[in-house]
Design a protein around this motif. Sequence first.
Motif, mmCIF file in Angstrom:
data_model
loop_
_atom_site.group_PDB
_atom_site.id
_atom_site.type_symbol
_atom_site.label_atom_id
_atom_site.label_comp_id
_atom_site.label_asym_id
_atom_site.label_seq_id
_atom_site.Cartn_x
_atom_site.Cartn_y
_atom_site.Cartn_z
ATOM 1 N N GLY A 253 0.788 -1.228 0.000
ATOM 2 C CA GLY A 253 0.000 0.000 0.000
ATOM 3 C C GLY A 253 0.812 1.266 0.000
ATOM 4 O O GLY A 253 0.284 2.345 -0.240
ATOM 5 N N HIS A 254 2.124 1.167 0.240
ATOM 6 C CA HIS A 254 2.870 2.414 0.334
ATOM 7 C C HIS A 254 2.967 3.131 -0.999
ATOM 8 O O HIS A 254 2.756 4.337 -1.092
ATOM 9 N N ASN A 255 3.275 2.390 -2.053
ATOM 10 C CA ASN A 255 3.443 3.036 -3.355
ATOM 11 C C ASN A 255 2.568 2.436 -4.439
ATOM 12 O O ASN A 255 2.668 2.794 -5.581
ATOM 13 N N ALA A 256 1.718 1.494 -4.098
ATOM 14 C CA ALA A 256 0.888 0.812 -5.086
ATOM 15 C C ALA A 256 -0.477 0.566 -4.442
ATOM 16 O O ALA A 256 -0.644 0.796 -3.247
ATOM 17 N N PRO A 257 -1.467 0.112 -5.229
ATOM 18 C CA PRO A 257 -2.778 -0.160 -4.627
ATOM 19 C C PRO A 257 -2.661 -1.125 -3.452
ATOM 20 O O PRO A 257 -1.921 -2.107 -3.518
ATOM 21 N N GLY A 258 -3.363 -0.852 -2.401
ATOM 22 C CA GLY A 258 -3.287 -1.660 -1.191
ATOM 23 C C GLY A 258 -3.334 -0.742 0.015
ATOM 24 O O GLY A 258 -3.859 0.353 -0.075
ATOM 25 N N GLY A 259 -2.800 -1.196 1.130
ATOM 26 C CA GLY A 259 -2.746 -0.334 2.304
ATOM 27 C C GLY A 259 -3.480 -0.933 3.479
ATOM 28 O O GLY A 259 -3.989 -2.061 3.414
ATOM 29 N N GLY A 260 -3.521 -0.160 4.554
ATOM 30 C CA GLY A 260 -4.046 -0.665 5.810
ATOM 31 C C GLY A 260 -5.496 -1.082 5.732
ATOM 32 O O GLY A 260 -5.872 -2.149 6.209
ATOM 33 N N PHE A 261 -6.321 -0.274 5.102
ATOM 34 C CA PHE A 261 -7.746 -0.569 5.071
ATOM 35 C C PHE A 261 -8.018 -1.847 4.295
ATOM 36 O O PHE A 261 -8.709 -2.754 4.761
ATOM 37 N N ILE A 262 -7.425 -1.929 3.099
ATOM 38 C CA ILE A 262 -7.687 -3.081 2.249
ATOM 39 C C ILE A 262 -7.059 -4.324 2.854
ATOM 40 O O ILE A 262 -7.684 -5.400 2.921
ATOM 41 N N GLY A 263 -5.809 -4.179 3.326
ATOM 42 C CA GLY A 263 -5.158 -5.297 3.991
ATOM 43 C C GLY A 263 -5.975 -5.783 5.170
ATOM 44 O O GLY A 263 -6.167 -6.990 5.357
ATOM 45 N N GLY A 264 -6.489 -4.826 5.938
ATOM 46 C CA GLY A 264 -7.299 -5.180 7.098
ATOM 47 C C GLY A 264 -8.559 -5.916 6.704
ATOM 48 O O GLY A 264 -8.952 -6.895 7.350
ATOM 49 N N LEU A 265 -9.194 -5.459 5.617
ATOM 50 C CA LEU A 265 -10.422 -6.122 5.172
ATOM 51 C C LEU A 265 -10.135 -7.559 4.753
ATOM 52 O O LEU A 265 -10.891 -8.481 5.089
ATOM 53 N N VAL A 266 -9.046 -7.757 4.021
ATOM 54 C CA VAL A 266 -8.711 -9.109 3.582
ATOM 55 C C VAL A 266 -8.415 -9.983 4.794
ATOM 56 O O VAL A 266 -8.864 -11.131 4.880
ATOM 57 N N LEU A 267 -7.692 -9.402 5.755
ATOM 58 C CA LEU A 267 -7.391 -10.113 6.989
ATOM 59 C C LEU A 267 -8.688 -10.531 7.685
ATOM 60 O O LEU A 267 -8.843 -11.681 8.119
ATOM 61 N N ALA A 268 -9.619 -9.581 7.736
ATOM 62 C CA ALA A 268 -10.892 -9.874 8.387
ATOM 63 C C ALA A 268 -11.630 -10.974 7.644
ATOM 64 O O ALA A 268 -12.294 -11.816 8.252
ATOM 65 N N SER A 269 -11.493 -10.971 6.298
ATOM 66 C CA SER A 269 -12.225 -11.983 5.529
ATOM 67 C C SER A 269 -11.721 -13.379 5.872
ATOM 68 O O SER A 269 -12.485 -14.347 5.824
ATOM 69 N N SER A 270 -10.429 -13.498 6.226
ATOM 70 C CA SER A 270 -9.940 -14.825 6.612
ATOM 71 C C SER A 270 -10.605 -15.270 7.914
ATOM 72 O O SER A 270 -10.959 -16.441 8.070
ATOM 73 N N PHE A 271 -10.811 -14.316 8.824
ATOM 74 C CA PHE A 271 -11.509 -14.664 10.063
ATOM 75 C C PHE A 271 -12.950 -15.078 9.772
ATOM 76 O O PHE A 271 -13.477 -16.023 10.360
ATOM 77 N N VAL A 272 -13.568 -14.355 8.848
ATOM 78 C CA VAL A 272 -14.951 -14.673 8.507
ATOM 79 C C VAL A 272 -15.029 -16.069 7.913
ATOM 80 O O VAL A 272 -15.941 -16.848 8.219
ATOM 81 N N LEU A 273 -14.042 -16.407 7.074
ATOM 82 C CA LEU A 273 -14.019 -17.750 6.481
ATOM 83 C C LEU A 273 -13.906 -18.809 7.575
ATOM 84 O O LEU A 273 -14.609 -19.829 7.543
#
Lengths: 112, 492, 140
Positions: free
Chosen positions: C30-50
């Motif tokens: 996320g620093h220099n390309a698409p991504g970052g804390g919010f998106i990373g966090g959402l993906v992380l959360a999706s693993s918990f949801v799974l």
Amino acid sequence: METVIIIVAGVLVTVATYLLLSKNLIRVILGTAILTHAVHLLLMAMGGFKGESVPIISDKHTTYVDALPQALILTSIVISFAVTAFFLVLAYQVYKRTNTDDLSKLRGYRHE
Amino acid sequence: MNNLIVLPMVLPLLTGVFIVFFKSYIQVQRWGTFILLLVNVGISVIILRQIQIDGIISIDFGGWAAPFGILFVADSFAALLVLTTNIVSAICVLYAMPTIGKRRETFYFYPFVNFLVAGVNGSFLTGDIFNLFVTFEVMLLASYALITLGGTRLQLKESLKYIAINVVSSSLFLIAIAYLYGTLGTLNMAHLSMRIAESGQTPLLTVISLLFLIVFSLKSGLLLYQWLPGSYSTPPTAIAALFGALLTKVGIYALFRTFTLLFYHEQQITHTLIAIMAGVTLIGGCIGAIAYNNIRQIVAYNVVIAVGFILVGLAIMNTTAIEGAIYYLVHDMIVKALLFLLAGTMIYLTKSEKLDEMSGLIRNYPSLGWMFFITVLSLTGIPPLSGFIGKVLLGQGAIVAESYILLLLSFMSGFVVLYSLLRIFMSCFWGETIISEEEETPLSKKVIFPSAILVVLTFALGFGAESIAPYVQDAAYTLTNPSVYINAILPD
Amino acid sequence: MKINEVILQSVSKIVVFIILTLALYLFFAGHNAPGGGFIGGLVLASSFVLMLLAFDIETVKKGIPVDFKLVAASGALIVLLSGLGATILGEPFLSQSFAYFDLPFYGEVELTTVTIFETGVALAVVGVVVTIILSISEDV
């Protein structure tokens, strides 16, 4: 491209209005969610598209799109995500307490 | 560069987050919140004084200079409101401690109050219109949580309405911002003001301004107040007092900001519309205040009347009237909180909300009765209480501007306020007492003390009008001269 | 009726790790390309949801004994403190800075204070999302 997006946004607003005016609570919530998405599209269109440019300045791209609307949209998505989630939890609680999701049966103060 | 002015928003957020870790230590939550609010009061006094010396203070977040970055701006108007917000919320927290109930307290009541205060302070201080949207949402999310907290059936039903209307109006807000950005290409308020002035406010911009008018009217309860009485009368007293004192005022602030700083070129359209809306709000609020037999409803409709009254000042749009409106705004935040607290105390003592089920309370609780009477006088604007000076200045402004209809409506509304509240006073406090001494609910000092502080404040604001006059005059001067604001943010 | 969840469970045991890797990648990208804390966090959360979908809540709670409300709160705390950190040094609120360091084995690496901020965002997102999911699913 802008024209298409604007039309899509308009259609989404129509759908959202229809859903908002219905009596089912879940439909109302979906309506608010769709309305915010329509607004996000509008915000994006307001920033302009300039062909297929991306909002990143780098050596590979000569033209780039105004990045501000994208930042606004991201912020707004986060907010609407939180609001919609809260609204859904609330709807669930209301359903549990009152056993109905029909808004005409959920009248408030004066009818209690 | 002055980091001081982010503190009124950041400190409540920090405290709110911090006390989440102390879920079971209620004392930490209570006094943490209270002390924070007192610190905030101190900070806002310092800010207010510094503005008098240095002029408008602003800070660019992360060093991104205006108009590119987001920024906080503190002028006298914003700082005055921040100060009042913190005082009023500190007192509401004090009232909440003995009354709100253990269940709500352990369910993160205090963190949400902190977030609410953060959102309100942020809305007052921000200098960027999208940032205003964000701080509005912080405030609204906290208010959604507070209005549903504890979740009685009635509360849930009313909060549905409240949330739905606010979500839709937030979307409209975003649409208005999108259009504004599409036409002007900036979101910084000072920069917007400059570009609107350069273009001479084209018809397109006027239409956008009307969209903003609708949005903020929904939030402040100007004309579109139909959601307000229901949702303000269901939550517990401390929360209702916070809402009544703060939430509509943020909408009013946004209206003042947008229609004095940004869209002031087409006054015969926008401000005439505001005048009509304010007039209708006054009439509608008056009808509601007279019509109901339920104390909470009457009190909630009094909020509506005040909204109409304050916006008469914006509609008239000369320095005197705006000065009056600012005085009245500060006064109203204090006195509305007081009124909500007293009405809530009455309901708490009698376990009833109906006028005809109470009588002779003054024999049982003389202090409560006299405080209510003082509140009535203060709201009606009897000197030397705080409502007086605002009403006089607003009336003066209306006469200068020759808007006699608004003058008549706003002063007639004063009589209705007096009548509606005296009706409560006469039927609840006068007459034969129906509560015998055995079944009398004891009125603890903890419950009455916060109201007493507010009574002292309304006196202080009335007597001390002279001492806050320079701040109010400066605020009105900045509002009526947008160039002051613009030059402070964009010096060249 | 008991549904046989053996396929879902064994697949998700592997997929969760892939999702977690993707989340970490997105977080640092996320620093220099698409991504970052919010998106990373959402993906992380999706693993918990799974995990919550594949197994029941009790099992997941036993495996991850964390109060997600506190995760959200600590995330928000990190965000605010990283913003306030700049004010102590006399810079405006939310100022960030970065510098290049020579680390052994890695060579030159860019380290930035934004990462602290983004960590807070990611934690807040994970905490909020999982709290919401849990609060709906717990009493069904």
